[in-house]
Structures are given as structure tokens and as C-alpha cells.
Design a protein around this motif. Structure first.
Motif, mmCIF file in Angstrom:
data_model
loop_
_atom_site.group_PDB
_atom_site.id
_atom_site.type_symbol
_atom_site.label_atom_id
_atom_site.label_comp_id
_atom_site.label_asym_id
_atom_site.label_seq_id
_atom_site.Cartn_x
_atom_site.Cartn_y
_atom_site.Cartn_z
ATOM 1 N N ALA A 48 0.837 -1.203 0.000
ATOM 2 C CA ALA A 48 0.000 0.000 0.000
ATOM 3 C C ALA A 48 0.872 1.255 0.000
ATOM 4 O O ALA A 48 0.600 2.208 -0.747
ATOM 5 C CB ALA A 48 -0.933 -0.008 1.203
ATOM 6 N N CYS A 49 1.926 1.256 0.803
ATOM 7 C CA CYS A 49 2.836 2.403 0.849
ATOM 8 C C CYS A 49 3.486 2.646 -0.500
ATOM 9 O O CYS A 49 3.589 3.798 -0.954
ATOM 10 C CB CYS A 49 3.902 2.190 1.918
ATOM 11 S SG CYS A 49 3.278 2.293 3.603
ATOM 12 N N ARG A 50 3.915 1.592 -1.146
ATOM 13 C CA ARG A 50 4.535 1.705 -2.468
ATOM 14 C C ARG A 50 3.545 2.315 -3.457
ATOM 15 O O ARG A 50 3.883 3.227 -4.216
ATOM 16 C CB ARG A 50 5.002 0.319 -2.912
ATOM 17 C CG ARG A 50 6.029 0.292 -3.981
ATOM 18 C CD ARG A 50 6.645 -1.083 -4.232
ATOM 19 N NE ARG A 50 5.759 -2.230 -4.039
ATOM 20 C CZ ARG A 50 5.741 -3.026 -2.971
ATOM 21 N NH1 ARG A 50 6.564 -2.796 -1.959
ATOM 22 N NH2 ARG A 50 4.929 -4.054 -2.889
ATOM 23 N N LYS A 51 2.315 1.816 -3.461
ATOM 24 C CA LYS A 51 1.286 2.318 -4.388
ATOM 25 C C LYS A 51 0.939 3.782 -4.114
ATOM 26 O O LYS A 51 0.633 4.529 -5.041
ATOM 27 C CB LYS A 51 0.021 1.476 -4.280
ATOM 28 C CG LYS A 51 0.171 0.080 -4.828
ATOM 29 C CD LYS A 51 -1.098 -0.723 -4.614
ATOM 30 C CE LYS A 51 -0.937 -2.164 -5.072
ATOM 31 N NZ LYS A 51 -2.173 -2.940 -4.828
ATOM 32 N N LEU A 52 0.987 4.168 -2.849
ATOM 33 C CA LEU A 52 0.638 5.544 -2.479
ATOM 34 C C LEU A 52 1.831 6.496 -2.559
ATOM 35 O O LEU A 52 1.680 7.708 -2.436
ATOM 36 C CB LEU A 52 0.066 5.563 -1.059
ATOM 37 C CG LEU A 52 -1.270 4.846 -0.874
ATOM 38 C CD1 LEU A 52 -1.629 4.753 0.607
ATOM 39 C CD2 LEU A 52 -2.380 5.539 -1.659
ATOM 40 N N ARG A 57 3.796 3.307 7.116
ATOM 41 C CA ARG A 57 2.368 3.126 7.427
ATOM 42 C C ARG A 57 1.727 4.396 7.954
ATOM 43 O O ARG A 57 0.582 4.685 7.644
ATOM 44 C CB ARG A 57 2.163 1.967 8.395
ATOM 45 C CG ARG A 57 2.747 2.178 9.760
ATOM 46 C CD ARG A 57 2.522 1.034 10.730
ATOM 47 N NE ARG A 57 3.229 -0.158 10.327
ATOM 48 C CZ ARG A 57 2.865 -1.383 10.647
ATOM 49 N NH1 ARG A 57 1.826 -1.595 11.408
ATOM 50 N NH2 ARG A 57 3.547 -2.409 10.229
ATOM 51 N N ASN A 58 2.462 5.158 8.751
ATOM 52 C CA ASN A 58 1.896 6.389 9.298
ATOM 53 C C ASN A 58 1.616 7.414 8.209
ATOM 54 O O ASN A 58 0.588 8.091 8.232
ATOM 55 C CB ASN A 58 2.812 6.976 10.367
ATOM 56 C CG ASN A 58 2.920 6.076 11.571
ATOM 57 O OD1 ASN A 58 1.968 5.392 11.932
ATOM 58 N ND2 ASN A 58 4.084 6.059 12.198
ATOM 59 N N GLU A 59 2.524 7.520 7.251
ATOM 60 C CA GLU A 59 2.317 8.439 6.140
ATOM 61 C C GLU A 59 1.137 7.990 5.270
ATOM 62 O O GLU A 59 0.384 8.820 4.773
ATOM 63 C CB GLU A 59 3.577 8.552 5.283
ATOM 64 C CG GLU A 59 4.686 9.328 5.948
ATOM 65 C CD GLU A 59 5.898 9.477 5.047
ATOM 66 O OE1 GLU A 59 5.760 9.368 3.810
ATOM 67 O OE2 GLU A 59 6.987 9.707 5.583
ATOM 68 N N ALA A 60 0.985 6.691 5.092
ATOM 69 C CA ALA A 60 -0.132 6.173 4.294
ATOM 70 C C ALA A 60 -1.461 6.537 4.942
ATOM 71 O O ALA A 60 -2.385 7.023 4.282
ATOM 72 C CB ALA A 60 -0.013 4.660 4.124
#
Length: 82
Positions: A48-52, A57-60
Motif C-alpha cells: 500500500a505504501c509503495r502504491k501511495l 504506514r503512518n504516512e499512508a
């Protein structure tokens, strides 16, 4: 990137895992609730972080909250994803 695009790039499971992260759960407790391994949860968060395009995780979660795509309360069951 538009707010809808951010959310649509994630799988349903990635959205679910980030919702639990937003409710302050750690990988181990998320894994227990979802019936999977903590490493699987970590992999879903990393994906998810890569895609976003965020580092962690906190930034996501912050990005999705900022985009008004994730609303939280104290319980993950009360999370709304729009």
C-alpha cells in the motif's frame, strides 16, 4: 494524484489493513483479527505504501485521512472508507 485515485489503487485487503493501522493496531493484532501472519500484514502495508508513494504506514494513513478517504474512531469496526 486525486483522492479517488489514491484509494482505488489499493486492494480491498490493503484498505482494510490501513484502517486497522489508523485505529492504532499493530501488525500482530491485525494479523490475529484477520487470521493471517504478521509478515503478511507487513507485506500488505508495504505494498500500500509503495502504491501511495509514501515511506511508511503512518504516512499512508495520514494521506488517506488528509484526502478524507478514511474516517476513524477508537474501534476499527467503526472505520468508514469512502
Amino acid at each position: 494524484m486525486s483522492r479517488d485515485t489514491n484509494w482505488q489503487r489499493l486492494t480491498e485487503r490493503e484498505r482494510q489493513v490501513l484502517a486497522y493501522v489508523a485505529a492504532h493496531h499493530q501488525s500482530k493484532s491485525i494479523a490475529r483479527m484477520l487470521g493471517t501472519a504478521p509478515k503478511t500484514v507487513d507485506a500488505q502495508i508495504s505494498s500500500a505504501c509503495r502504491k501511495l508513494g509514501v515511506a511508511n504506514r503512518n504516512e499512508a494513513v495520514r494521506l488517506l485521512l488528509q484526502d478524507c478517504l478514511l474516517y476513524t474512531s477508537d474501534a476499527a469496526d467503526d472505520l468508514l472508507c469512502v
